[in-house]
Design a protein around this motif. Structure first.
Motif, short mmCIF file in Angstrom:
data_model
loop_
_atom_site.label_atom_id
_atom_site.label_comp_id
_atom_site.label_asym_id
_atom_site.label_seq_id
_atom_site.Cartn_x
_atom_site.Cartn_y
_atom_site.Cartn_z
N ARG A 25 0.85 -1.19 0.00
CA ARG A 25 0.00 0.00 0.00
C ARG A 25 0.88 1.24 0.00
O ARG A 25 1.88 1.30 0.73
N PRO A 26 0.54 2.23 -0.80
CA PRO A 26 1.33 3.48 -0.78
C PRO A 26 1.17 4.18 0.55
O PRO A 26 0.13 4.07 1.20
N PRO A 27 2.18 4.88 1.00
CA PRO A 27 2.08 5.60 2.29
C PRO A 27 1.02 6.69 2.21
O PRO A 27 0.89 7.39 1.22
N GLU A 28 0.26 6.83 3.27
CA GLU A 28 -0.79 7.84 3.33
C GLU A 28 -0.21 9.20 3.71
O GLU A 28 0.74 9.28 4.48
N ASN A 29 -0.80 10.24 3.15
CA ASN A 29 -0.36 11.60 3.48
C ASN A 29 -1.08 12.04 4.76
O ASN A 29 -2.24 12.41 4.74
N VAL A 30 -0.38 11.96 5.87
CA VAL A 30 -1.01 12.26 7.15
C VAL A 30 -1.21 13.75 7.37
O VAL A 30 -1.82 14.15 8.35
N ALA A 31 -0.67 14.59 6.47
CA ALA A 31 -0.80 16.04 6.66
C ALA A 31 -2.20 16.54 6.28
O ALA A 31 -2.62 17.60 6.70
N ILE A 32 -2.92 15.78 5.45
CA ILE A 32 -4.25 16.20 5.02
C ILE A 32 -5.27 15.63 6.00
O ILE A 32 -5.27 14.44 6.30
N PRO A 61 -4.03 15.52 -4.78
CA PRO A 61 -3.48 14.23 -4.34
C PRO A 61 -4.51 13.12 -4.54
O PRO A 61 -5.72 13.36 -4.55
N ASP A 62 -4.01 11.90 -4.70
CA ASP A 62 -4.91 10.78 -4.99
C ASP A 62 -5.94 10.55 -3.89
O ASP A 62 -7.04 10.06 -4.15
N SER A 63 -5.59 10.91 -2.65
CA SER A 63 -6.51 10.66 -1.53
C SER A 63 -7.59 11.71 -1.39
O SER A 63 -8.43 11.63 -0.50
N VAL A 64 -7.58 12.73 -2.27
CA VAL A 64 -8.53 13.84 -2.14
C VAL A 64 -9.39 13.91 -3.40
O VAL A 64 -8.87 13.81 -4.52
N THR A 65 -10.68 14.12 -3.21
CA THR A 65 -11.61 14.30 -4.32
C THR A 65 -12.19 15.71 -4.25
O THR A 65 -12.76 16.10 -3.22
N CYS A 66 -11.99 16.46 -5.33
CA CYS A 66 -12.48 17.84 -5.35
C CYS A 66 -14.00 17.85 -5.51
O CYS A 66 -14.54 17.27 -6.46
N ARG A 67 -14.65 18.48 -4.58
CA ARG A 67 -16.12 18.53 -4.60
C ARG A 67 -16.63 19.59 -5.57
O ARG A 67 -17.65 19.41 -6.23
N LEU A 68 -15.93 20.71 -5.67
CA LEU A 68 -16.38 21.79 -6.54
C LEU A 68 -15.21 22.70 -6.85
O LEU A 68 -14.40 23.03 -5.96
N ASN A 69 -15.08 23.10 -8.11
CA ASN A 69 -14.05 24.05 -8.52
C ASN A 69 -14.72 25.40 -8.77
O ASN A 69 -15.57 25.53 -9.64
N ILE A 70 -14.34 26.40 -7.99
CA ILE A 70 -14.98 27.72 -8.06
C ILE A 70 -14.35 28.50 -9.21
O ILE A 70 -13.16 28.88 -9.14
#
Length: 460
Positions: free
Chosen positions: A340-347, A365-374
């Motif tokens: 498993r790739p290391p998780e970004n604990v800063a987010i 980052p792969d662990s984040v999904t953008c909900r809306l782009n303003i």
């Protein structure tokens, strides 16, 4: 881990290391730093972060033998202070000796003007500088010269020069510098007055003087009236000053003085220097010392500097505690071993991500999904409505290669004000547009202006 209470000197050493590392990182050894234990916490703590920085600074100082270079600017300041005080002794003695004529007469008001005139003017300028918060007036010319002499700018500075630069910036600028230089200013004038007074006392012990006064432009009653006005506080202290007949009789060319008159004038002279010269300086010196200690106690590191942003993310990684939300029906079955790739604990976990005018080439980052782009007013209004009802952390993503202009700052400020909790800001970069340190620093300052804490700024 217990957190120690660090002094102002410890913070200055950390600032000196920041200056040195920013310019000479490739020349330093980091062997001791590599062995530092990692630390993770749920919430950022300033005192704990400073403790980690102090431990790291101690390793760097020992590994690179930097102690002498870090102590050099303080020794230079002590040397400059001693030179200033020695100069004050010489000037005070010269002022008193020049005001005393070679004859057996001593012009009382000319001597008071020489000893107290410049001191009083300096004190008034200092008080005006403190009241108006003017650094040049509150510090004093002589003290500023002492702080400027060792300060040098070089195109390729060496480690000692960088350490000196950081020491001067921390100790001789801002509130700390204002009060430190004020202390030196008051010490200079106290030494000046003390040297002049000591020389006068020695001269009056070894020689008999007749005290005289005279004026060409002022009325005859001006100086006797001034004598009585200045002498009122002295009489309250139990000192005997010249009475009106003695004052009138001491005018130039009137008559020779008796021993009682000479003693009264000598007492008046010494008392005036003490009450109107030394005592006010002692009071403001004590006040300046207290304010210097208070300013040093309130001194804090600027955590929005890129150096501290980067170290915070390395030394104070955010700890994320995971919990099972939905039970796994195959919990008893041993899964296949996978890397498993290391998780970004800063987010922060479960963060709701919103982009600020991001283009398609800027990726999260792969662990984040953008909900809306303003990108326009409609998406802005939609984001504001969503943010007001958020129950999880808000993560704002910006393109780090862009210039953070006033429009972007105003937009982020509105989103931050509408969020019920402190939001996070992530600086997204792309390989085709490298981010300069100056551009990154501009984003850190924007976060500070919008009320986003330094520990909530993430770089990618």
């Amino acid at each position: 881990m217990p957190v120690n209470s660090h002094t102002f000197a410890d913070l200055v050493r950390i600032e000196q290391l920041r200056k040195i590392e920013s310019a000479k990182a490739a020349e330093l050894s980091y062997d001791g730093v590599k062995n530092m234990p990692s630390s993770a916490s749920g919430d950022f703590n300033y005192a704990e972060f400073v403790d980690r920085l102090a431990i790291r600074a101690g390793h760097l100082i020992r590994d690179n033998a930097l102690e002498d270079a870090l102590q050099q600017p303080r020794r230079q300041f002590v040397r400059a202070r001693r030179i200033c005080l020695a100069l004050a002794v010489i000037l005070g003695g010269l002022a008193a000796s020049q005001a005393v004529s070679e004859s057996s007469t001593l012009n009382i008001y000319w001597l008071l003007a020489v000893l107290l005139g410049f001191n009083t003017l300096s004190l008034l300028l200092w008080l005006s500088g403190i009241a108006l918060n003017l650094q040049s007036l509150s510090s004093g010319i002589v003290a500023q010269l002492a702080s400027w002499l060792p300060y040098r700018h070089k195109q390729d500075p060496a480690i000692p020069s960088l350490a000196s630069h950081a020491w001067w910036e921390s100790c001789l600028t801002g509130n700390v510098g204002k009060w430190r230089i004020s202390v030196l200013t008051h010490q200079f004038w106290l030494t000046y007055l003390s040297a002049g007074l000591v020389l006068l006392v020695l001269l009056m012990l070894a020689k008999q003087y007749n005290f005289i006064w005279g004026t060409t432009l002022l009325p005859d009653s001006a100086l006797p009236g001034l004598t009585q006005m200045l002498g009122t506080p002295l009489e309250g202290l139990g000192l005997k000053i010249p009475d009106n007949p003695q004052t009138v009789a001491s005018r130039v060319g009137v008559m020779k003085q008796d021993a009682e008159t000479r003693t009264a004038w000598a007492t008046f002279l010494i008392g005036a220097v003490l009450v109107y010269g030394l005592l006010p300086r002692l009071l403001v010196l004590g006040f300046s010392l207290l304010m210097q200690k208070w300013s040093e106690h309130r001194f804090k590191l600027d955590l929005y500097l890129p150096y501290y942003i980067e170290l915070r993310q390395r030394l104070m990684a955010r700890e994320v505690k995971a919990a099972v939300i939905d039970a796994d029906p195959h919990a008893g079955v041993k899964p296949k071993e996978v890397e498993r790739p290391p998780e970004n604990v800063a987010i922060p976990a479960n963060a709701q991500a919103f982009g600020i005018e991001l283009d398609e080439a800027t990726h999260w980052p792969d662990s984040v999904t953008c909900r809306l782009n303003i990108i326009d007013q409609e998406s802005h209004d939609q984001a504001m409505a969503l943010i007001k009802n958020l129950n999880s952390p808000l993560l704002l993503g910006v393109a780090a290669h862009r210039l953070p202009d006033r429009g972007v700052q105003r937009l982020i400020k509105e989103l931050v004000d509408g969020c019920p909790a402190k939001p996070w800001l992530i600086l997204l970069s792309k390989p085709s547009a490298p981010v300069t340190s100056a551009r990154e620093f501009a984003w850190f300052r924007l976060a500070e202006a919008c009320g986003i804490p330094a520990e909530h700024v993430i770089t990618r």
